[in-house]
Design an enzyme around this catalytic site. Structure first.
Site, PDB file in Angstrom:
ATOM      1  N   ARG A 180      -0.616  -9.356  12.787  1.00 36.40           N
ATOM      2  CA  ARG A 180      -1.253  -8.276  12.027  1.00 36.40           C
ATOM      3  C   ARG A 180      -2.080  -8.834  10.866  1.00 36.40           C
ATOM      4  O   ARG A 180      -3.145  -8.307  10.533  1.00 36.40           O
ATOM      5  CB  ARG A 180      -0.180  -7.305  11.501  1.00 36.40           C
ATOM      6  CG  ARG A 180       0.381  -6.410  12.620  1.00 36.40           C
ATOM      7  CD  ARG A 180       1.726  -5.811  12.264  1.00 36.40           C
ATOM      8  NE  ARG A 180       1.727  -5.042  11.044  1.00 36.40           N
ATOM      9  CZ  ARG A 180       2.803  -4.811  10.298  1.00 36.40           C
ATOM     10  NH1 ARG A 180       3.993  -5.264  10.680  1.00 36.40           N
ATOM     11  NH2 ARG A 180       2.728  -4.108   9.193  1.00 36.40           N
ATOM     12  N   LYS A 215       0.836  -1.211   0.000  1.00 37.43           N
ATOM     13  CA  LYS A 215       0.000   0.000   0.000  1.00 37.43           C
ATOM     14  C   LYS A 215       0.873   1.265   0.000  1.00 37.43           C
ATOM     15  O   LYS A 215       0.682   2.156  -0.819  1.00 37.43           O
ATOM     16  CB  LYS A 215      -0.921   0.034   1.240  1.00 37.43           C
ATOM     17  CG  LYS A 215      -1.853  -1.158   1.334  1.00 37.43           C
ATOM     18  CD  LYS A 215      -2.770  -1.067   2.535  1.00 37.43           C
ATOM     19  CE  LYS A 215      -2.056  -1.128   3.883  1.00 37.43           C
ATOM     20  NZ  LYS A 215      -1.370  -2.398   4.157  1.00 37.43           N
ATOM     21  N   ARG A 242      11.341  -5.680   5.015  1.00 38.68           N
ATOM     22  CA  ARG A 242      11.237  -4.234   4.760  1.00 38.68           C
ATOM     23  C   ARG A 242      12.232  -3.462   5.628  1.00 38.68           C
ATOM     24  O   ARG A 242      12.461  -3.768   6.790  1.00 38.68           O
ATOM     25  CB  ARG A 242       9.823  -3.751   5.077  1.00 38.68           C
ATOM     26  CG  ARG A 242       9.713  -2.229   5.096  1.00 38.68           C
ATOM     27  CD  ARG A 242       8.296  -1.754   5.236  1.00 38.68           C
ATOM     28  NE  ARG A 242       7.520  -2.523   6.180  1.00 38.68           N
ATOM     29  CZ  ARG A 242       6.192  -2.551   6.205  1.00 38.68           C
ATOM     30  NH1 ARG A 242       5.514  -1.858   5.319  1.00 38.68           N
ATOM     31  NH2 ARG A 242       5.555  -3.268   7.097  1.00 38.68           N
ATOM     32  N   ARG A 251      11.069  -1.623  11.161  1.00 38.22           N
ATOM     33  CA  ARG A 251       9.972  -1.207  12.036  1.00 38.22           C
ATOM     34  C   ARG A 251       9.815  -2.188  13.196  1.00 38.22           C
ATOM     35  O   ARG A 251      10.000  -3.396  13.020  1.00 38.22           O
ATOM     36  CB  ARG A 251       8.655  -1.166  11.240  1.00 38.22           C
ATOM     37  CG  ARG A 251       8.339   0.179  10.679  1.00 38.22           C
ATOM     38  CD  ARG A 251       7.205   0.191   9.683  1.00 38.22           C
ATOM     39  NE  ARG A 251       5.990  -0.503  10.065  1.00 38.22           N
ATOM     40  CZ  ARG A 251       4.874  -0.505   9.329  1.00 38.22           C
ATOM     41  NH1 ARG A 251       4.854   0.154   8.172  1.00 38.22           N
ATOM     42  NH2 ARG A 251       3.808  -1.149   9.717  1.00 38.22           N
ATOM     43  N   ARG A 290     -10.084   0.778   8.653  1.00 40.69           N
ATOM     44  CA  ARG A 290      -9.590  -0.567   8.955  1.00 40.69           C
ATOM     45  C   ARG A 290     -10.632  -1.420   9.657  1.00 40.69           C
ATOM     46  O   ARG A 290     -10.379  -2.582   9.943  1.00 40.69           O
ATOM     47  CB  ARG A 290      -8.390  -0.422   9.884  1.00 40.69           C
ATOM     48  CG  ARG A 290      -7.083  -0.832   9.261  1.00 40.69           C
ATOM     49  CD  ARG A 290      -6.021  -0.656  10.316  1.00 40.69           C
ATOM     50  NE  ARG A 290      -4.857  -1.396   9.980  1.00 40.69           N
ATOM     51  CZ  ARG A 290      -3.812  -0.861   9.374  1.00 40.69           C
ATOM     52  NH1 ARG A 290      -3.805   0.400   9.007  1.00 40.69           N
ATOM     53  NH2 ARG A 290      -2.754  -1.615   9.151  1.00 40.69           N
TER      54      ARG A 290
HETATM   55  P1  AP5 Z   1       4.778  -1.622   1.822  1.00 42.34           P
HETATM   56  O1  AP5 Z   1       4.384  -0.808   0.646  1.00 42.34           O
HETATM   57  O2  AP5 Z   1       5.541  -0.956   2.907  1.00 42.34           O
HETATM   58  O3  AP5 Z   1       3.488  -2.391   2.413  1.00 42.34           O
HETATM   59  P2  AP5 Z   1       2.196  -1.843   3.142  1.00 42.34           P
HETATM   60  O4  AP5 Z   1       1.013  -2.495   2.514  1.00 42.34           O
HETATM   61  O5  AP5 Z   1       2.200  -0.354   3.188  1.00 42.34           O
HETATM   62  O6  AP5 Z   1       2.432  -2.496   4.554  1.00 42.34           O
HETATM   63  P3  AP5 Z   1       2.326  -1.963   6.027  1.00 42.34           P
HETATM   64  O7  AP5 Z   1       2.962  -3.023   6.861  1.00 42.34           O
HETATM   65  O8  AP5 Z   1       2.841  -0.573   6.169  1.00 42.34           O
HETATM   66  O9  AP5 Z   1       0.793  -1.976   6.239  1.00 42.34           O
HETATM   67  P4  AP5 Z   1       0.056  -2.005   7.541  1.00 42.34           P
HETATM   68  O10 AP5 Z   1      -1.323  -1.774   7.075  1.00 42.34           O
HETATM   69  O11 AP5 Z   1       0.264  -3.199   8.384  1.00 42.34           O
HETATM   70  O12 AP5 Z   1       0.771  -0.832   8.382  1.00 42.34           O
HETATM   71  P5  AP5 Z   1       0.312   0.620   8.820  1.00 42.34           P
HETATM   72  O13 AP5 Z   1       1.515   1.438   8.861  1.00 42.34           O
HETATM   73  O14 AP5 Z   1      -0.878   1.071   8.067  1.00 42.34           O
HETATM   74  O15 AP5 Z   1       5.587  -2.898   1.282  1.00 42.34           O
HETATM   75  C1  AP5 Z   1       6.108  -3.863   2.162  1.00 42.34           C
HETATM   76  C2  AP5 Z   1       7.475  -4.349   1.636  1.00 42.34           C
HETATM   77  O16 AP5 Z   1       7.262  -5.079   0.430  1.00 42.34           O
HETATM   78  C3  AP5 Z   1       8.453  -3.229   1.305  1.00 42.34           C
HETATM   79  O17 AP5 Z   1       9.733  -3.612   1.712  1.00 42.34           O
HETATM   80  C4  AP5 Z   1       8.377  -3.096  -0.232  1.00 42.34           C
HETATM   81  O18 AP5 Z   1       9.625  -2.717  -0.766  1.00 42.34           O
HETATM   82  C5  AP5 Z   1       7.997  -4.502  -0.654  1.00 42.34           C
HETATM   83  N1  AP5 Z   1       7.100  -4.518  -1.819  1.00 42.34           N
HETATM   84  C6  AP5 Z   1       5.989  -3.757  -1.992  1.00 42.34           C
HETATM   85  N2  AP5 Z   1       5.378  -4.058  -3.160  1.00 42.34           N
HETATM   86  C7  AP5 Z   1       6.108  -5.061  -3.724  1.00 42.34           C
HETATM   87  C8  AP5 Z   1       5.986  -5.823  -4.941  1.00 42.34           C
HETATM   88  N3  AP5 Z   1       4.979  -5.616  -5.811  1.00 42.34           N
HETATM   89  N4  AP5 Z   1       6.912  -6.769  -5.196  1.00 42.34           N
HETATM   90  C9  AP5 Z   1       7.935  -6.984  -4.330  1.00 42.34           C
HETATM   91  N5  AP5 Z   1       8.120  -6.315  -3.175  1.00 42.34           N
HETATM   92  C10 AP5 Z   1       7.207  -5.353  -2.869  1.00 42.34           C
HETATM   93  O19 AP5 Z   1      -0.216   0.316  10.315  1.00 42.34           O
HETATM   94  C11 AP5 Z   1       0.672  -0.068  11.344  1.00 42.34           C
HETATM   95  C12 AP5 Z   1      -0.119  -0.185  12.644  1.00 42.34           C
HETATM   96  O20 AP5 Z   1      -0.704   1.096  12.988  1.00 42.34           O
HETATM   97  C13 AP5 Z   1      -1.313  -1.144  12.644  1.00 42.34           C
HETATM   98  O21 AP5 Z   1      -0.914  -2.479  12.908  1.00 42.34           O
HETATM   99  C14 AP5 Z   1      -2.186  -0.546  13.749  1.00 42.34           C
HETATM  100  O22 AP5 Z   1      -1.709  -0.914  15.035  1.00 42.34           O
HETATM  101  C15 AP5 Z   1      -1.978   0.945  13.588  1.00 42.34           C
HETATM  102  N6  AP5 Z   1      -2.986   1.573  12.721  1.00 42.34           N
HETATM  103  C16 AP5 Z   1      -2.738   2.235  11.532  1.00 42.34           C
HETATM  104  N7  AP5 Z   1      -3.880   2.662  11.004  1.00 42.34           N
HETATM  105  C17 AP5 Z   1      -4.887   2.282  11.843  1.00 42.34           C
HETATM  106  C18 AP5 Z   1      -6.297   2.412  11.824  1.00 42.34           C
HETATM  107  N8  AP5 Z   1      -6.923   3.018  10.798  1.00 42.34           N
HETATM  108  N9  AP5 Z   1      -7.001   1.867  12.852  1.00 42.34           N
HETATM  109  C19 AP5 Z   1      -6.396   1.249  13.874  1.00 42.34           C
HETATM  110  N10 AP5 Z   1      -5.063   1.078  13.956  1.00 42.34           N
HETATM  111  C20 AP5 Z   1      -4.316   1.590  12.943  1.00 42.34           C
END
Ligand code: AP5
Length: 216
Positions: free
Chosen positions: A171, A13, A127, A160, A88
């Site tokens: 997660r 994402k 990552r 992270r 979410r």
């Molecule tokens: P990346 O693009 O970083 O993946 P992502 O989908 O953004 O993953 P996240 O882990 O950031 O998502 P998340 O939803 O768990 O975390 P968030 O920060 O929102 O890609 C991942 C890796 O893969 C990278 O190394 C990249 O290079 C590689 N890659 C990407 N695409 C690729 C491809 N096509 N081919 C090969 N490699 C690829 O949330 C974190 C925490 O915050 C949550 O757990 C929760 O506790 C809290 N939180 C955030 N928002 C909320 C909410 N709305 N409500 C409640 N809690 C929340």
């Protein structure tokens, strides 16, 4: 354009968001980034969010909803936005719909990135991120020019706290139980754009661009 990008942890994402905001000239609003910034600055919100994030659980809706609704009132959002990591839960989606309705607007599309669980673990655990500019890398798929250093500012890359294998599995489980119901929620509204996120990064982006252009 008013967009949401949906998908499990590690689906790509944030990676795709960087290209989408550049191409479609919209503001990137990532709740995960907002929480991490608050943790870095040791704010009251950061202190509350950290314990949930470290356990791989969702931060309670009441801490998230107002934050996003306030952010959507800022003038820079006028041209459109990409919400990444929000909503979410169905409760968050209902709160978002209500806020947009009050603003006299609504979502245009919800991009749903689909990736199998085994790939997700490899992506999230491998990552690395730049603590200064937030740019994302991967130890195998997206290496920096100099190992361990950010291409943009030379800062030492970090992992992270929630990217350990155990927390990533938690997660993914939380995503399946609490977030995946949003797929049907948005499908029923005719907004869902399903994207195969297992392809190369550039190919995934081209599929998103083609899908959004078709609907524009
Ligand atoms: P990346 O693009 O970083 O993946 P992502 O989908 O953004 O993953 P996240 O882990 O950031 O998502 P998340 O939803 O768990 O975390 P968030 O920060 O929102 O890609 C991942 C890796 O893969 C990278 O190394 C990249 O290079 C590689 N890659 C990407 N695409 C690729 C491809 N096509 N081919 C090969 N490699 C690829 O949330 C974190 C925490 O915050 C949550 O757990 C929760 O506790 C809290 N939180 C955030 N928002 C909320 C909410 N709305 N409500 C409640 N809690 C929340």
């Amino acid at each position: 354009m008013r967009l949401v990008i949906l998908g499990p942890p590690g689906a790509g994402k944030g990676t795709q968001a960087a290209s989408i905001v550049d191409t479609f000239n919209v503001v990137h609003i990532s709740t995960g980034d907002i929480f991490r910034e608050n943790i870095k600055n040791d704010t009251p919100l950061g202190k509350k969010a950290k314990s949930y994030m470290d356990r791989g659980e969702l931060v309670p809706d009441e801490l998230v909803n107002d934050l996003v609704v306030d952010r959507l009132q800022k003038p820079d959002v006028e041209n459109g936005f990409l919400l990444d990591g929000f909503p979410r839960t169905v409760n968050q989606a209902v709160a978002l719909d209500a806020a947009l309705e009050q603003m006299g607007t609504k979502l245009d599309r919800v991009i749903n990135i689909v990736v199998a669980s085994d790939l997700l673990i490899d992506r999230a655990v491998g990552r690395r991120v730049c603590p200064t500019c937030g740019r994302t890398y991967h130890i195998k798929n997206q290496k920096p020019a100099v190992e361990g250093k950010c291409d943009d500012d030379g800062a030492s890359l970090i992992q992270r706290d929630d990217d350990t294998e155990e927390t990533v599995k938690k997660r993914i489980d939380v995503y399946e139980r609490q977030t995946s119901p949003l797929i049907d929620y948005y499908k029923a509204q005719g907004l869902l754009l399903d994207i195969d996120g297992s392809k190369d990064i550039d190919v995934v982006f081209e599929d998103i661009r083609a899908g959004l252009d078709k609907e524009a």
